[in-house]
Scaffold this active site. Structure first.
Site, PDB file in Angstrom:
ATOM      1  N   GLU A 121      17.968  57.842 -12.062  1.00  8.93           N
ATOM      2  CA  GLU A 121      17.092  58.888 -12.584  1.00  8.93           C
ATOM      3  C   GLU A 121      17.757  60.249 -12.804  1.00  8.93           C
ATOM      4  O   GLU A 121      17.473  60.918 -13.801  1.00  8.93           O
ATOM      5  CB  GLU A 121      15.879  59.039 -11.662  1.00  8.93           C
ATOM      6  N   ARG A 149       6.142  64.524  -6.597  1.00  5.67           N
ATOM      7  CA  ARG A 149       7.564  64.725  -6.893  1.00  5.67           C
ATOM      8  C   ARG A 149       7.765  65.928  -7.816  1.00  5.67           C
ATOM      9  O   ARG A 149       8.814  66.573  -7.770  1.00  5.67           O
ATOM     10  CB  ARG A 149       8.191  63.464  -7.490  1.00  5.67           C
TER      11      ARG A 149
END
Length: 773
Positions: free
Chosen positions: A705, A304
């Site tokens: 997030e 990521r």
């Protein structure tokens, strides 16, 4: 709709792990961890601990009934150390006793002789020695090798981002209760019930169907309980399986801080090239991830980082390489943002470096390079962008030019206090990057009194997911929310769950609930059509009443449900949802890994006390891409919390390990988190209203997030404030920007006073320093 847990939370009635009534005969566990970071076990003396009255059994790796392994992505993490230890706090012995005090007392009587081995704490050193968790990964777009020739300006640099302690209010813990036929009921403080189930199955030797992991809620997780809950659950389950008695272990706060992993620290290099119009032509980045002693989720976190290494900017030529480096620290793990913030910090540092060298504001470069719909990310997916809309609205709504003028005027008349601002745009992909994890199931029962029970794989940990699941069920069935109850998350009711993580929990589980409720609703419409002598297409259910062609009948919800039951129509449904259209080929590093992206822009203002090095967060003003929020109250709360957690990571939360791998910031006296006095004085949140369709539940985009990344803006605002006081300050790109670092940058060692400011200014500073002392 308010959070459905609010009432029980404020009354102290919500049930967490430590609120579960203990069964008679419950035993208590405590772990003995390695006192050194790396070495070979020469001798382990358990005699004094075994002699403590009330000690039932001391478990070592020899007592593991299955495989002594809990590693998920990479099988490199033993449940209990065998012949070597790889980090301070690595469990060697699990003590089980009649009380918690006895267990902890016995732990202190265990002695171990360990032959020391070399200790690595620096990821660059680990990479140089070939100590890697997995192979390096590289994302490429265009050709950076040839693109540098097109660049008028090229800048290089290095960044450091530290770890971050999760500091959930409820520490790690588990309670294992033996069941008949060799089964185990396991209450675990985990974000991943199925991950715990797998780890317990593997280490105990029991099949997964023998293990029921049940979770009511967590007292916080932030990613720290996605994989790291596995160890404590597996230890309790092993002991309960062997002893046939319930076993509980809740970690002490200092145990939790010392024995668990954090957000991954990164050391990174960058090279950025711009043309005369300040378009970024080429970008190269190398990431050295400090994974710790075992893989845990590091390979996925690393991936990521690469996905988000260009943040919200379109750069035609990109080469980004990442190394997952094995060190002798506790295995680092998931943390809100999951590697994305570390990648974003580096590109923002590169832009800041270019801006400082060119003598312009970073906002000029940022605004000139925002991506637009159709632009390609380095991993192959095409953007559906809200970047310009968020950026432009933030500048207009919050009157950036007025902010700039006000700050310039303030700084011109204040010598020892300086203000600054920064803009922080974000672009964050929503989905698990491991495609197979993007699936969920829901089980819905409609009872004959008209009430509804809903079971999903979602774990409630303060983010309000249960409230959203209830909303989905109530809206889809067209009934009052009071009729719906969310059940605990159980691997018996919902199998093979993905963890509550990646900001995908509401989307995945909400879609499954919607599918299940839609199926039940359609069955009920057929029943109603038969009784009212019409077609199912003519039937609608609204506000608990049956309508035919828009006209209300005398059939209400209760009557309809009972009639369906009488006709033996199923009032239950188990639905499965898998996110469509997503895929990723890691061998090519190309694909379409995300269901959608969340965009936003924050304007962050700070004030620095240039005498003391302290600072205040004046405001964080955000335009955020909600999509169409299904619960603005919960979503705003999540954004506020994410912002403050991001500010903490960037400013005051400093994880400190010494060269021997021992955690020095091991208590709340030495590890500082944002409190009432350090949060921004103002947080403004404005939704970006869009009509674009997306794969979010009810088009309500994820908010878990993405908001954390707004906190990165504080770091760069503090840099600007320091340079407003000391224009020649040399400030490493080293986060967090603690007050100590600010003070050192304001008054660098061996700096000549006259080289920083005029003689008159230096006289005033000296006088004020004298008065202050």
């Amino acid at each position: 709709m308010k959070n459905i847990d609010s009432r029980t939370h404020v009354r102290g009635e919500s049930v967490y792990l430590d609120d579960i009534p203990l069964i008679r005969g419950t035993l208590f566990g405590a772990a003995f961890g390695s006192p050194v970071a790396h070495g070979k076990i020469k001798n382990l003396d358990l005699s004094a601990a075994q002699a403590v009255p009330g000690v039932v059994k001391l478990f070592t790796y020899k007592d593991v009934t299955g495989e002594n392994q809990i590693g998920g992505i990479v099988p490199d993490e033993p449940l209990l150390a065998e012949h070597h230890v790889h980090y301070c706090g690595m469990p060697i012995v699990f003590v089980v006793a009649e009380s918690e005090d006895i267990a902890r007392s016995a732990v202190k009587k265990i002695t171990v002789d360990i032959e020391p081995l070399p200790i690595i704490t620096d990821p660059r050193e680990a990479q140089a020695k070939g100590e890697l968790i997995v192979r390096p990964r590289t994302h490429k777009l265009g050709d950076t090798a040839t693109a540098w020739a097109q660049c008028s300006h090229i800048f290089e640099g290095r960044t450091e981002t530290n770890g971050q302690e999760h500091l959930y209010i409820e520490t790690q813990g588990a309670y294992a209760v033996p069941q008949e036929n060799n089964g185990i009921k396991l209450y675990s403080s985990t974000q991943g019930p199925t991950a715990v189930q797998r780890a317990v199955s593997r280490s105990s030797g029991l099949a997964m169907h023998k293990i029921d992991v049940d979770v009511t809620r967590l007292g916080g997780g932030f990613g720290g309980k996605e994989d790291q809950a596995n160890m404590w659950a597996a230890l309790c389950a092993l002991a309960a399986h062997v002893l046939r008695q319930p076993v509980k272990y809740s970690l002490h706060r200092m145990e939790d801080m010392a024995m668990t992993g954090k957000r991954h620290p990164y050391s990174s290099d960058f090279k950025i090239g711009l043309d005369d119009h300040l378009k970024i032509i080429a970008y190269e980045a190398t990431f050295y991830q400090n994974a710790g002693a075992a893989a845990d989720l590091s390979p996925a976190v690393l991936e990521r980082t690469l996905f988000h290494c260009t943040n919200t900017y379109f750069i035609p030529n990109v080469t980004a390489t990442a190394y997952s480096c094995r060190t002798h620290l506790p295995p680092n793990t998931a943390f809100r943002g999951f590697g994305g913030p570390q990648g974003m910090f580096v590109i923002e540092a590169a832009i800041a470096k270019a801006a400082e060298e060119l003598g312009i504001e970073a906002t000029v470069i940022q605004g000139a390079n925002l991506n637009k719909t159709g632009d390609e990310f380095a991993y192959g997916q095409k953007a559906v962008s809200e970047a310009h809309a968020c950026w432009d609205k933030a500048i207009e709504l919050y009157r950036l030019e007025e902010i700039r003028a006000r700050i310039d005027q303030f700084n011109s008349v204040n010598l020892l206090t300086k203000k600054a601002f920064s803009l922080m745009p974000i672009c964050f992909g929503i989905s698990f990057t491991n495609t197979r994890m993007n699936q969920a199931r829901a089980l819905v029962h409609v009872y004959t009194d008209g009430s509804v029970g809903v079971s999903t794989g979602a774990v409630e940990m303060g983010q309000g997911v249960n409230t959203k699941m209830l909303q989905v069920a109530a809206q889809t069935l067209a009934i009052r929310p009071e009729r719906v109850k969310l059940q605990t998350t159980s691997t018996y009711r919902i199998a093979n769950t993905s963890p509550s993580a990646a900001s995908a929990t509401a989307d995945l589980n909400g879609k499954a609930v919607e599918l299940a409720c839609t199926e039940i609703r359609e069955r009920l419409k057929v029943v109603a059509a038969g009784e009212l002598q019409t077609t199912a297409e003519a039937i609608t259910i609204q506000d608990e009443w049956v309508y035919v062609n828009g006209n209300r009948t005398d059939w209400d919800w209760n009557r309809l449900v009972m009639e369906a039951f009488t006709k033996r129509v199923s009032l239950s449904e188990h639905a499965h949802y898998a996110t469509p259209a997503i895929h990723y080929d890691a061998s090519r590093e190309k694909g379409h890994p995300f269901a959608y992206h969340v965009y936003g822009t924050a304007i962050v203002e700070v004030t620095v006390d240039c005498l003391r090095g302290t600072y205040e967060m004046e405001s964080v003003k955000v335009v955020h891409d909600f999509g169409v929020s299904m619960n603005p109250l919960i979503d705003r709360g999540q954004i506020e919390g994410g912002i403050v957690q991001g500010l903490g990571w960037m400013t005051m939360e400093e994880v400190v390990y010494d060269k021997e791998g021992r955690l020095r910031s091991n208590a709340l006296s030495t590890y500082k988190v944002p409190d009432l006095y350090s949060v921004p004085k103002e947080i403004a949140i404005e939704p970006l209203k869009t009509e674009q369709d997306n794969l979010a539940i009810f088009r309500s985009k994820a908010v878990g997030e993405p908001p954390l990344m707004y906190g990165i803006g504080a770091y760069f605002a503090l840099r600007k404030a320091i340079r407003a006081f000391n224009p020649t300050a040399i400030i490493p790109y080293d986060a967090p920007m603690t007050p100590e670092k600010v003070l050192m940058a304001l008054y660098p060692p061996r700096a000549t006073p006259g080289s920083v400011r005029s003689a008159h200014e230096q006289t005033e500073v000296t006088a004020r320093l004298a008065v202050n002392s």
